[in-house]
Enzyme design. Structure first.
Site, PDB file in Angstrom:
ATOM      1  N   LYS A 143       2.211  14.598  -7.257  1.00  0.00           N
ATOM      2  CA  LYS A 143       1.899  14.611  -5.836  1.00  0.00           C
ATOM      3  C   LYS A 143       1.666  16.045  -5.372  1.00  0.00           C
ATOM      4  O   LYS A 143       2.572  16.863  -5.398  1.00  0.00           O
ATOM      5  CB  LYS A 143       3.027  13.969  -5.041  1.00  0.00           C
ATOM      6  CG  LYS A 143       2.476  13.430  -3.749  1.00  0.00           C
ATOM      7  CD  LYS A 143       3.350  12.359  -3.198  1.00  0.00           C
ATOM      8  CE  LYS A 143       2.579  11.549  -2.184  1.00  0.00           C
ATOM      9  NZ  LYS A 143       3.445  10.805  -1.316  1.00  0.00           N
ATOM     10  N   GLU A 203       3.270   1.084  -0.343  1.00  0.00           N
ATOM     11  CA  GLU A 203       3.657  -0.316  -0.535  1.00  0.00           C
ATOM     12  C   GLU A 203       4.743  -0.747   0.450  1.00  0.00           C
ATOM     13  O   GLU A 203       5.086  -1.918   0.524  1.00  0.00           O
ATOM     14  CB  GLU A 203       4.176  -0.524  -1.964  1.00  0.00           C
ATOM     15  CG  GLU A 203       3.086  -0.466  -3.050  1.00  0.00           C
ATOM     16  CD  GLU A 203       2.796   0.930  -3.560  1.00  0.00           C
ATOM     17  OE1 GLU A 203       3.118   1.903  -2.839  1.00  0.00           O
ATOM     18  OE2 GLU A 203       2.239   1.073  -4.667  1.00  0.00           O
ATOM     19  N   THR A 234      -3.651   2.802  -2.896  1.00  0.00           N
ATOM     20  CA  THR A 234      -2.811   3.857  -3.456  1.00  0.00           C
ATOM     21  C   THR A 234      -3.238   4.040  -4.897  1.00  0.00           C
ATOM     22  O   THR A 234      -3.602   3.070  -5.568  1.00  0.00           O
ATOM     23  CB  THR A 234      -1.311   3.504  -3.325  1.00  0.00           C
ATOM     24  OG1 THR A 234      -0.550   4.583  -3.843  1.00  0.00           O
ATOM     25  CG2 THR A 234      -0.949   2.205  -4.013  1.00  0.00           C
ATOM     26  N   TRP A 278      -1.905  11.953  -4.103  1.00  0.00           N
ATOM     27  CA  TRP A 278      -1.663  11.630  -5.502  1.00  0.00           C
ATOM     28  C   TRP A 278      -2.725  12.179  -6.441  1.00  0.00           C
ATOM     29  O   TRP A 278      -3.915  12.161  -6.139  1.00  0.00           O
ATOM     30  CB  TRP A 278      -1.643  10.125  -5.719  1.00  0.00           C
ATOM     31  CG  TRP A 278      -0.445   9.436  -5.165  1.00  0.00           C
ATOM     32  CD1 TRP A 278      -0.454   8.453  -4.231  1.00  0.00           C
ATOM     33  CD2 TRP A 278       0.918   9.660  -5.501  1.00  0.00           C
ATOM     34  NE1 TRP A 278       0.835   8.053  -3.974  1.00  0.00           N
ATOM     35  CE2 TRP A 278       1.695   8.785  -4.727  1.00  0.00           C
ATOM     36  CE3 TRP A 278       1.569  10.541  -6.381  1.00  0.00           C
ATOM     37  CZ2 TRP A 278       3.090   8.749  -4.810  1.00  0.00           C
ATOM     38  CZ3 TRP A 278       2.945  10.506  -6.458  1.00  0.00           C
ATOM     39  CH2 TRP A 278       3.694   9.626  -5.685  1.00  0.00           C
TER      40      TRP A 278
HETATM   41  P1  ADP Z   1       3.793   8.496   1.518  1.00  0.00           P
HETATM   42  O1  ADP Z   1       3.186   9.784   1.029  1.00  0.00           O
HETATM   43  O2  ADP Z   1       3.319   8.119   2.861  1.00  0.00           O
HETATM   44  O3  ADP Z   1       5.287   8.516   1.420  1.00  0.00           O
HETATM   45  P2  ADP Z   1       2.710   7.301  -0.913  1.00  0.00           P
HETATM   46  O4  ADP Z   1       2.630   5.897  -1.313  1.00  0.00           O
HETATM   47  O5  ADP Z   1       1.475   8.130  -1.004  1.00  0.00           O
HETATM   48  O6  ADP Z   1       3.276   7.307   0.561  1.00  0.00           O
HETATM   49  O7  ADP Z   1       3.814   8.038  -1.763  1.00  0.00           O
HETATM   50  C1  ADP Z   1       5.075   7.504  -1.964  1.00  0.00           C
HETATM   51  C2  ADP Z   1       5.848   8.307  -2.983  1.00  0.00           C
HETATM   52  O8  ADP Z   1       5.946   9.666  -2.565  1.00  0.00           O
HETATM   53  C3  ADP Z   1       7.263   7.841  -3.175  1.00  0.00           C
HETATM   54  O9  ADP Z   1       7.348   6.747  -4.055  1.00  0.00           O
HETATM   55  C4  ADP Z   1       7.911   9.107  -3.731  1.00  0.00           C
HETATM   56  O10 ADP Z   1       7.635   9.278  -5.115  1.00  0.00           O
HETATM   57  C5  ADP Z   1       7.204  10.200  -2.970  1.00  0.00           C
HETATM   58  N1  ADP Z   1       7.945  10.558  -1.760  1.00  0.00           N
HETATM   59  C6  ADP Z   1       7.718  10.147  -0.494  1.00  0.00           C
HETATM   60  N2  ADP Z   1       8.602  10.699   0.356  1.00  0.00           N
HETATM   61  C7  ADP Z   1       9.429  11.466  -0.379  1.00  0.00           C
HETATM   62  C8  ADP Z   1      10.565  12.280  -0.086  1.00  0.00           C
HETATM   63  N3  ADP Z   1      11.023  12.457   1.150  1.00  0.00           N
HETATM   64  N4  ADP Z   1      11.169  12.894  -1.130  1.00  0.00           N
HETATM   65  C9  ADP Z   1      10.727  12.753  -2.388  1.00  0.00           C
HETATM   66  N5  ADP Z   1       9.672  12.005  -2.723  1.00  0.00           N
HETATM   67  C10 ADP Z   1       9.017  11.367  -1.742  1.00  0.00           C
END
Ligand code: ADP
Length: 542
Positions: free
Chosen positions: A439, A331, A186, A444
């Site tokens: 994002k 994570e 990540t 990211w």
């Molecule tokens: P993933 O994209 O599979 O959730 P990542 O580690 O790339 O995993 O990203 C995680 C982050 O994305 C979270 O810590 C949060 O900031 C954001 N995120 C994930 N799901 C949501 C959601 N439903 N609403 C808002 N932010 C989210």
């Protein structure tokens, strides 16, 4: 006194063995890089996973050696999921959307031994292979006759000839369930990317919990379309839960545009789909333009970024599809919360239900959550007080691979970098992000990387990158710049300066010139103040 139950280790190989025995006929459908639709079954996937395991043995790969993939969602990738982890090696899914240099850095850091890639990504492999120090074997995920000639990649073999030569007889080894099974990097908020290293135990428990009725509610009657990439946190664990339940799987391959996804849902009778808001935005746009409807889709899990309320309403009211808003992170394997209603919500009006549905949802069993104030004191679950979100559980990291970044835990809890409220029913709502990342379309962008490139420009004294709302990509980066006294640079010249230095989609959409960037007492840039300063800013063309 100990219980008198069999101490069977939780191993990923048991998933494909189960699917083979109980759902052998279950279909796996893939749109391939070649453009056609390929059909296979759990039985065939199980047989070919055993061939993968034998092929890895013949390369003399040791237990826990890393096998990298650079691949779309498809049946060969699924075979690697089971063959690599099942035989005791670690599946390392690389994100092809990163800049080739970053991919190379990550492959070296992970000490990958084998690289399996879809032909789409041949240019990336050509660009990086001479700098990938540990990779000894390159496998192109294609038939022998599609293998590129004169690729310059040493010892390149086709996947089909590689596993074709291997036997499908293989006894899956038994070992400690805490052994590493797969890994996913990540982009760190500071410094280099860091990897979550999943174990067989964590993956299996996550698969059990993910399949529960108030999580993703998966069964043998489902036809599942994971649009979320298999290189992104193991496609949210869906390949494992699918094998555990015997759900039919449909893989989109490289075609993730609205039309292709819609057509696949209709032609394969998909009942359940999973992806980030950007994907559904494109699909809904295609459906609206053609006044189309679904004939089989019942529910869709949307996460990775906040799901806009208008999207929940469109799915629910216009198309009769239930949205499961979910939150999690790399994570966390990644499932943390899923938004499913409780009995008390059912008699409510649609408008009141929507107020619940827009939240990120309730913690699924196995994930413990708390929100804390700046002094580390736990905040009440009143739906109003917001705090830093901390999590704990058997599929949440205890540390990053190779101990990078030191101990990430605070009193045993993992700080997520998200900020939110939790209401008295346990529903989490994410309100902000304390980590300095942006994002875009589910991927990211490190604000620090964007800033460092701008800072390398001779006319730039200081640069700060922030995310601004975007209707399609959720967020896009812009760069706020203070020029050096007497120096000149135009917006276009600064944006052009990023060319070739980072992946195209990580280049900021705009540069704005400011007199000063707000700084805190310790000289740190205060992004919240900068966001406030630029609150009336709108991205060009939005
Ligand atoms: P993933 O994209 O599979 O959730 P990542 O580690 O790339 O995993 O990203 C995680 C982050 O994305 C979270 O810590 C949060 O900031 C954001 N995120 C994930 N799901 C949501 C959601 N439903 N609403 C808002 N932010 C989210």
């Amino acid at each position: 006194m100990l219980g008198l139950m069999q101490n069977q280790q939780l191993l990923i190989s048991s998933l494909i063995e189960f699917a083979d025995r109980h759902h052998g006929e279950g279909e796996i459908v893939s749109r391939r890089v070649e453009g056609d639709i390929h059909r296979t079954s759990y039985r065939e996937i199980a047989s070919r996973s055993r061939k993968v395991a034998n092929a890895l043995d013949s390369l003399k790969l040791a237990f826990s050696d890393r096998v990298a993939t650079l691949a779309w969602n498809g049946y060969r990738h699924l075979e690697l999921y089971f063959g690599v982890s099942g035989s005791g090696r670690v599946l390392h899914t690389l994100n092809p959307r990163l800049h080739p240099e970053q991919i190379c850095w990550i492959a070296n850091h992970a000490e990958d031994q084998v690289m399996c890639f879809d032909l789409t990504f041949l240019p990336i492999i050509k660009a990086i292979h001479s700098n990938c120090k540990t990779i000894k074997h390159y496998v192109a995920l294609c038939n022998a006759d599609a293998l590129p000639k004169d690729s310059g990649i040493p010892g390149l073999v086709s996947y089909e000839s590689w596993i074709g030569a291997a036997s499908d007889q293989y006894d899956w080894p038994e070992f400690d369930e805490n052994s590493a099974s797969s890994m996913c990097y990540t982009s760190g908020t500071t410094g280099n990317p860091k990897a979550a290293l999943y174990s067989h135990r964590s993956t299996m428990l996550h698969a059990f919990a993910g399949a529960l009725p108030d999580a993703l509610n998966m069964s043998a009657r489902d036809t599942l379309l994971p649009v979320v990439p298999m290189f992104h946190v193991n496609a949210w664990g869906l390949p494992y839960s699918a094998a555990m339940t015997g759900a039919k799987l449909v893989f989109p391959g490289p075609a993730m545009d609205g039309k292709s996804i819609y057509e696949l849902i209709e032609s394969e009778g998909v009942t359940f789909a999973a992806g980030v808001p950007t994907v559904w935005q494109m699909m809904l746009g295609h459906m609206q333009a053609g006044d189309l409807r679904f004939s089989t889709l019942k529910r869709t899990v949307i996460g990775g970024s906040a799901c806009p309320p208008a999207m929940i309403t469109a799915f629910n009211d216009v198309y009769g599809v239930e949205v499961l808003h979910a939150w999690g992170m790399t994570e966390m394997s990644p499932l943390g919360t899923v938004c499913t209603l409780k009995n008390k919500h059912l008699p409510m009006s649609e408008q009141d239900k929507l107020k619940v549905r827009i939240k990120q949802g309730r913690g699924i069993f196995g994930v413990d959550m708390k929100i804390v104030d700046p002094e580390g004191r736990e905040c009440p679950w009143d739906g109003k007080t917001s705090g830093d979100l901390y999590v704990k559980g058997p599929w949440i990291i205890s540390e990053y691979f190779k101990g990078e970044g030191g101990n990430p835990l605070v009193d045993g809890w993992f700080p997520t970098g998200d900020v939110g409220t939790i209401d008295s029913d346990g529903y989490l709502q994410i309100t902000d992000r304390s980590k300095d990342v942006i994002k875009s379309g589910g991927e990211w962008i490190s604000s620090i990387d964007v800033e460092n490139i701008a800072m390398a420009h001779p006319a730039v004294a200081m640069a700060a990158c922030i995310g601004v709302k975007h209707p399609k990509w959720d967020e896009r980066p812009i760069i706020a710049v203070v020029k050096k006294p007497g120096a000149e640079v135009t917006r276009d010249a600064l944006i052009a300066f990023y060319d070739g230095k980072t992946a195209k989609w990580q280049i900021p959409d705009d540069a704005v010139f400011v007199e000063a960037i707000p700084l805190g007492g310790t000289g740190k840039m205060q992004k919240t103040k900068l966001r406030e300063m630029l609150k009336d800013y709108k991205l060009p063309g939005t």
